[in-house]
Design a protein around this motif. Structure first.
Motif, PDB file in Angstrom:
ATOM      1  N   GLU A   1      74.476   6.676  60.669  1.00 24.45           N
ATOM      2  CA  GLU A   1      73.586   7.409  61.554  1.00 24.45           C
ATOM      3  C   GLU A   1      72.462   8.053  60.753  1.00 24.45           C
ATOM      4  OE1 GLU A   1      73.723  11.171  64.673  1.00 24.45           O
ATOM      5  OE2 GLU A   1      75.570  10.367  63.810  1.00 24.45           O
ATOM      6  N   LYS A   2      71.219   7.779  61.094  1.00 24.46           N
ATOM      7  CA  LYS A   2      70.067   8.333  60.406  1.00 24.46           C
ATOM      8  C   LYS A   2      69.708   9.662  61.043  1.00 24.46           C
ATOM      9  CE  LYS A   2      67.221   7.307  57.017  1.00 24.46           C
ATOM     10  NZ  LYS A   2      67.738   6.997  55.679  1.00 24.46           N
ATOM     11  N   LYS A   3      69.664  10.727  60.254  1.00 28.97           N
ATOM     12  CA  LYS A   3      69.445  12.053  60.816  1.00 28.97           C
ATOM     13  C   LYS A   3      68.085  12.592  60.409  1.00 28.97           C
ATOM     14  CE  LYS A   3      74.349  12.834  60.298  1.00 28.97           C
ATOM     15  NZ  LYS A   3      74.558  11.652  59.468  1.00 28.97           N
ATOM     16  N   ASP A   4      67.508  13.394  61.277  1.00 22.69           N
ATOM     17  CA  ASP A   4      66.285  14.115  60.984  1.00 22.69           C
ATOM     18  C   ASP A   4      66.570  15.081  59.838  1.00 22.69           C
ATOM     19  OD1 ASP A   4      64.170  16.007  60.990  1.00 22.69           O
ATOM     20  OD2 ASP A   4      63.670  15.398  63.033  1.00 22.69           O
ATOM     21  N   ALA A   5      65.635  15.178  58.878  1.00 23.30           N
ATOM     22  CA  ALA A   5      65.835  16.043  57.707  1.00 23.30           C
ATOM     23  C   ALA A   5      66.080  17.489  58.103  1.00 23.30           C
ATOM     24  CB  ALA A   5      64.630  15.948  56.779  1.00 23.30           C
ATOM     25  N   THR A   6      65.465  17.920  59.236  1.00 20.60           N
ATOM     26  CA  THR A   6      65.633  19.313  59.666  1.00 20.60           C
ATOM     27  C   THR A   6      67.036  19.574  60.174  1.00 20.60           C
ATOM     28  OG1 THR A   6      64.844  18.789  61.898  1.00 20.60           O
ATOM     29  CG2 THR A   6      63.208  19.520  60.287  1.00 20.60           C
ATOM     30  N   GLN A   7      67.800  18.505  60.445  1.00 19.41           N
ATOM     31  CA  GLN A   7      69.157  18.662  60.943  1.00 19.41           C
ATOM     32  C   GLN A   7      70.194  18.594  59.823  1.00 19.41           C
ATOM     33  OE1 GLN A   7      69.898  19.319  64.273  1.00 19.41           O
ATOM     34  NE2 GLN A   7      67.683  19.624  64.267  1.00 19.41           N
ATOM     35  N   VAL A   8      69.744  18.470  58.599  1.00 17.74           N
ATOM     36  CA  VAL A   8      70.644  18.353  57.463  1.00 17.74           C
ATOM     37  C   VAL A   8      70.718  19.679  56.723  1.00 17.74           C
ATOM     38  CG1 VAL A   8      71.107  17.172  55.278  1.00 17.74           C
ATOM     39  CG2 VAL A   8      70.193  15.885  57.221  1.00 17.74           C
ATOM     40  N   ILE A   9      71.920  20.196  56.574  1.00 14.68           N
ATOM     41  CA  ILE A   9      72.121  21.447  55.824  1.00 14.68           C
ATOM     42  C   ILE A   9      72.129  21.166  54.333  1.00 14.68           C
ATOM     43  CG2 ILE A   9      73.807  23.264  55.313  1.00 14.68           C
ATOM     44  CD1 ILE A   9      74.750  23.015  58.215  1.00 14.68           C
ATOM     45  N   ALA A  10      72.864  20.113  53.962  1.00 11.70           N
ATOM     46  CA  ALA A  10      72.973  19.771  52.547  1.00 11.70           C
ATOM     47  C   ALA A  10      73.423  18.330  52.417  1.00 11.70           C
ATOM     48  CB  ALA A  10      73.969  20.696  51.849  1.00 11.70           C
ATOM     49  N   LYS A  11      73.080  17.727  51.284  1.00 10.93           N
ATOM     50  CA  LYS A  11      73.585  16.414  50.934  1.00 10.93           C
ATOM     51  C   LYS A  11      74.593  16.586  49.811  1.00 10.93           C
ATOM     52  CE  LYS A  11      69.679  13.514  52.310  1.00 10.93           C
ATOM     53  NZ  LYS A  11      68.732  12.447  51.880  1.00 10.93           N
TER      54      LYS A  11
END
Length: 311
Positions: A24-34
């Motif tokens: 699933e490709k997520k919007d960067a603004t929806q990512v807390i951390a990698k």
């Protein structure tokens, strides 16, 4: 307080979903951390936050930050588990399947149960039916002796001596003669922390008299040193009575829903387990626990425990 310990069910759920997250490709603004190739998302955080109760507005941001860090820490362990190929381990797979079954069963029950609010009349009736917990609530100063593994004959003798007027000191001496290691504890307990069915006996217990209560082979000997009245008005008790009656209603609904489902289901026990069919026919199994109703964010401990004592 937010605990950072990882529960098995949460960890298993993350493992179950791990494969889906990769595609699933997520919007960067929806990512807390990698964390390595894995992402911890705001959706995961919001879902975890929705499960928390009792968070005050001024604590919300701190709770959010702590929970986000906890999810990242969890992902570190999940990544390590995946690197060790634990997602292919037969025991882990069984744990994942067990967690999945439990989650689905609870979700079904929760979806099909209604959370009707009890009427004012029902709340008032409940309050009046339990004066020892509310209108006539007392707080007791107690001396207590607790015993384990007491056989019926010894229990009968203890009760007989207590009924004849033996003091706690005299009973302790008798128990020592019988080989029991005893100690007397001093405790203060509100009515809500005592066995519900015994509250009238506590209220009527005179000085130096001993009350003997047993549950199986466990026995407690109580002597009331002092007591004081601390009533709980109906206005303060109302939200907790409503919560209790609501949960009681949901439990009754769950019983009926489960009984209906099981009656319609095709169940065929096999081999050595065939005898369980007779057990089912004689006594229907209890319904799985439904998801509990949310409690108010703040509460008076005495009233809350009073309601909980009746569950």
């Amino acid at each position: 307080m937010i605990k950072r310990s990882l529960t098995l069910s949460v960890a298993m759920a993350v493992l179950v979903l791990a494969g889906c997250d990769k595609e699933e490709k997520k919007d960067a603004t929806q990512v807390i951390a990698k964390v390595g190739d894995a992402e911890v998302t705001v959706h995961q955080l919001n879902h975890a936050l929705s499960r928390l109760q009792g968070i005050k507005p001024e604590q919300a941001e701190l709770a959010r930050q702590k929970l986000a860090k906890s999810l990242v820490d969890q992902q570190v362990l999940v990544n390590a588990a995946m690197a060790d190929k634990l997602d292919r381990d037969p025991n882990v797979l069984m744990d994942i399947e067990g967690a999945k079954r439990e989650i689905l069963a609870k979700a079904y029950m929760a979806r099909h149960l209604t959370a009707g609010k009890p009427t004012e009349g029902e709340v008032k009736a409940y309050y009046e039916q339990h004066p020892d917990l509310f209108a006539q609530r007392k707080v007791y100063d107690l001396l207590v002796i607790r015993l384990q593994n007491v056989d019926r004959d010894k229990l009968a003798e203890i009760g007989k001596r207590a009924d004849a007027g033996a003091s706690l000191v005299e009973l302790q001496a008798f128990l020592s003669e019988q080989g029991f290691a005893t100690s007397v504890a001093s405790e203060q307990k509100g009515a809500e922390h005592l066995p519900l069915e015994a509250l009238p006996k506590f209220a009527q217990l005179s000085a130096k008299k001993v009350l003997v209560l047993s549950a199986g082979s466990n026995v407690a000997l109580y002597e009331v040193v002092n007591s004081k009245a601390e009533s709980v008005p109906v206005e303060r008790a109302k939200p907790f009575i409503e919560a209790y009656l609501g949960n009681k209603s949901r439990a009754a609904q769950a019983e009926k829903l489960f009984a209906d489902l099981k009656q319609k289901a095709s169940i065929q026990y096999q081999g050595d387990f065939a005898k369980l069919a007779q057990t089912d026919a004689a006594k229907p199994a209890a319904a799985p626990a439904a998801a509990p109703a949310a409690k108010p964010a703040t509460h008076d401990d005495a009233v809350s425990k009073g309601v909980e004592a009746l569950r």
